[in-house]
Each structure stands twice: as structure tokens, then as C-alpha cells.
Design a protein around this motif. Sequence first.
Motif, PDB file in Angstrom:
ATOM      1  N   SER A   1      10.534  95.338 -28.603  1.00 12.90           N
ATOM      2  CA  SER A   1      11.588  95.693 -27.645  1.00 12.90           C
ATOM      3  C   SER A   1      12.410  94.466 -27.265  1.00 12.90           C
ATOM      4  O   SER A   1      11.859  93.418 -26.913  1.00 12.90           O
ATOM      5  CB  SER A   1      10.965  96.313 -26.394  1.00 12.90           C
ATOM      6  OG  SER A   1      10.325  97.531 -26.706  1.00 12.90           O
ATOM      7  N   PHE A   2      13.733  94.621 -27.318  1.00 10.52           N
ATOM      8  CA  PHE A   2      14.629  93.493 -27.055  1.00 10.52           C
ATOM      9  C   PHE A   2      16.024  94.046 -26.789  1.00 10.52           C
ATOM     10  O   PHE A   2      16.480  94.963 -27.471  1.00 10.52           O
ATOM     11  CB  PHE A   2      14.659  92.553 -28.263  1.00 10.52           C
ATOM     12  CG  PHE A   2      15.429  91.279 -28.047  1.00 10.52           C
ATOM     13  CD1 PHE A   2      14.823  90.178 -27.479  1.00 10.52           C
ATOM     14  CD2 PHE A   2      16.763  91.187 -28.413  1.00 10.52           C
ATOM     15  CE1 PHE A   2      15.511  88.992 -27.277  1.00 10.52           C
ATOM     16  CE2 PHE A   2      17.473  90.016 -28.219  1.00 10.52           C
ATOM     17  CZ  PHE A   2      16.839  88.917 -27.647  1.00 10.52           C
ATOM     18  N   ALA A   3      16.700  93.464 -25.795  1.00 11.34           N
ATOM     19  CA  ALA A   3      18.082  93.853 -25.459  1.00 11.34           C
ATOM     20  C   ALA A   3      18.156  95.372 -25.275  1.00 11.34           C
ATOM     21  O   ALA A   3      17.414  95.930 -24.472  1.00 11.34           O
ATOM     22  CB  ALA A   3      19.049  93.350 -26.511  1.00 11.34           C
ATOM     23  N   GLY A   4      19.003  96.053 -26.046  1.00 11.25           N
ATOM     24  CA  GLY A   4      19.178  97.491 -25.883  1.00 11.25           C
ATOM     25  C   GLY A   4      18.108  98.340 -26.535  1.00 11.25           C
ATOM     26  O   GLY A   4      18.122  99.564 -26.395  1.00 11.25           O
ATOM     27  N   TYR A   5      17.173  97.715 -27.242  1.00 13.70           N
ATOM     28  CA  TYR A   5      16.098  98.472 -27.898  1.00 13.70           C
ATOM     29  C   TYR A   5      14.831  98.405 -27.059  1.00 13.70           C
ATOM     30  O   TYR A   5      14.355  97.310 -26.734  1.00 13.70           O
ATOM     31  CB  TYR A   5      15.823  97.879 -29.293  1.00 13.70           C
ATOM     32  CG  TYR A   5      14.532  98.368 -29.921  1.00 13.70           C
ATOM     33  CD1 TYR A   5      14.351  99.705 -30.233  1.00 13.70           C
ATOM     34  CD2 TYR A   5      13.506  97.465 -30.200  1.00 13.70           C
ATOM     35  CE1 TYR A   5      13.166 100.137 -30.814  1.00 13.70           C
ATOM     36  CE2 TYR A   5      12.322  97.890 -30.783  1.00 13.70           C
ATOM     37  CZ  TYR A   5      12.154  99.233 -31.088  1.00 13.70           C
ATOM     38  OH  TYR A   5      10.977  99.671 -31.664  1.00 13.70           O
ATOM     39  N   TYR A   6      14.313  99.577 -26.703  1.00 13.65           N
ATOM     40  CA  TYR A   6      13.067  99.627 -25.936  1.00 13.65           C
ATOM     41  C   TYR A   6      12.135 100.662 -26.530  1.00 13.65           C
ATOM     42  O   TYR A   6      12.499 101.832 -26.704  1.00 13.65           O
ATOM     43  CB  TYR A   6      13.329  99.966 -24.471  1.00 13.65           C
ATOM     44  CG  TYR A   6      12.050 100.115 -23.670  1.00 13.65           C
ATOM     45  CD1 TYR A   6      11.303  98.987 -23.325  1.00 13.65           C
ATOM     46  CD2 TYR A   6      11.580 101.373 -23.306  1.00 13.65           C
ATOM     47  CE1 TYR A   6      10.117  99.118 -22.611  1.00 13.65           C
ATOM     48  CE2 TYR A   6      10.394 101.502 -22.591  1.00 13.65           C
ATOM     49  CZ  TYR A   6       9.664 100.378 -22.256  1.00 13.65           C
ATOM     50  OH  TYR A   6       8.489 100.500 -21.571  1.00 13.65           O
ATOM     51  N   ASN A   7      10.935 100.226 -26.863  1.00 22.14           N
ATOM     52  CA  ASN A   7       9.875 101.109 -27.329  1.00 22.14           C
ATOM     53  C   ASN A   7       8.612 100.688 -26.597  1.00 22.14           C
ATOM     54  O   ASN A   7       8.136  99.565 -26.793  1.00 22.14           O
ATOM     55  CB  ASN A   7       9.700 100.981 -28.850  1.00 22.14           C
ATOM     56  CG  ASN A   7       8.631 101.914 -29.408  1.00 22.14           C
ATOM     57  OD1 ASN A   7       7.720 102.319 -28.693  1.00 22.14           O
ATOM     58  ND2 ASN A   7       8.745 102.245 -30.686  1.00 22.14           N
ATOM     59  N   PRO A   8       8.066 101.539 -25.744  1.00 22.68           N
ATOM     60  CA  PRO A   8       6.893 101.150 -24.950  1.00 22.68           C
ATOM     61  C   PRO A   8       5.683 100.782 -25.790  1.00 22.68           C
ATOM     62  O   PRO A   8       4.779 100.102 -25.300  1.00 22.68           O
ATOM     63  CB  PRO A   8       6.624 102.387 -24.079  1.00 22.68           C
ATOM     64  CG  PRO A   8       7.298 103.523 -24.799  1.00 22.68           C
ATOM     65  CD  PRO A   8       8.487 102.928 -25.473  1.00 22.68           C
TER      66      PRO A   8
END
Length: 238
Positions: free
Chosen positions: A26-33
Motif C-alpha cells: 500500500s502506497f499513495a493512492g493504492y491501499y490494500n489492507p
Amino acid sequence: MTKTIYRAKDRGHANHGWLDTYHTFSFAGYYNPDRIHFGALRVLNDDTVSGGMGFGTHPHDNMEIVSIPLEGALEHKDTMGNTTVIKKGEVQIMSAGTGVQHSEKNHSSQDTVKFLQIWVFPEERGLEPRYEQKLFNEEDRLNQWQTVVSPMDSIDPGVKINQNSWFSMTKLEEGRSLTYQLKNNKNGVFIFNLSGSAKVADEILENRDGIGIKDINKIEVNATIDAELLVMEVPMFA
């Protein structure tokens, strides 16, 4: 052994025109828990920057930041007084510590630059910022491990990191095998396939696939075709 596969196609992706970037975590606009970090390994970004473009001056703190150029040259400038160019075969580390600002841009006005930027949580917060870069002979990684990052108090080669962590690279010819022996059995390993194809822990890693493995003390890597791999050994925590 516990393993998690990180397929290239499942990474976060953003194309800003001048920057084409893929995020394993997960970084910047990408989020995956389920993809926040692997132990102390927080960021693994696969960046392509157009000629003449780059990241303007921005701050970091309390993070170990490793850059590995894969193609072209990257120009770096920071508030510690460093102005450098990093090329393929070199590895750079910036220990942000109590705080530092830096900029990164493509050194070429025409050709693209491709590089990995990797963030590792430091062993201790509030350290004095530091910078180091080193050129490695890529021939010395043919069918063997070449250590490119190692702990501050280690006698192992590599740029020094404020963490109990080692990065090693290899160019493994088709049909050849290598065993990676962990330096610290409490650590885990994240193996990133830069090119080619390799079998790791009974899994085939294609171009830009990764695998995180823990609860082991050694792992065998087999090249199914010529492969270039990066192994990041890092402490594990929840």
C-alpha cells in the motif's frame, strides 16, 4: 514455513504520464489492507520516470530508503549536501532519521530511468540522517549471491542500513540453483523476481512477481529460465 505470493498483476498501479509506478505494498493512492508491509519491509515501488522529469523536493523521516537503478541514471539531491547521480549497478541508501528533504529526477532529458525504491522501518527512531551509495560489479552476482545492503555493525559488504536486514542480488542462469541461508533465523525473506522465471518454495515467480517467506532458515531458488532476483531479508513483526 509460511509463504505469501505477490503477483505482479495484483500490484497497485498509477500512471501519471511522467511517472509509471507499481506498488507491491500500500502506497499513495493504492491501499490494500492485506498488503501493508512484510515485517520491516514497508515499500517496494517499481518506478519508470520519463526523460527530464522527477520528484521535487519532499521530506522523509524515520525510514531507511534504498534505491536500486535498473536502467538509466537517477539524479539525487538532499539537504545533507549530497548531489549525486546513481546508475545501474549502484545501490543508494538514505537513512532519513530525524528528518531530511531530497529530490530525485531522471538524469537524462530523453531516456527513461527505471528503478526500485524500497523503504525499511529502522531499528531505532530519531537517528542522525546519513547517505551512502556504492557501485557493485554485476559480474560478481552471476550464479551467486551478492550482498548489496547490510546492517551498520556488519562486516558484510553493501551499503549500510539501520536495521537487522540484508539485501542480496543474483543473476541465475537457466537450470542453476542457489540456496539462500538466512543471516538471522528470526528474520523473513522477501524475494522479488526482476526478470526471467524462477521456482521458489514450490512457486514459479515470473517477471516482477514476489514471495514473502517466514519461519525458515534457508530457501532454495531454481532458475527455470535466466532470472535476476533480489532477496530482502528483514525482521518480522505484526
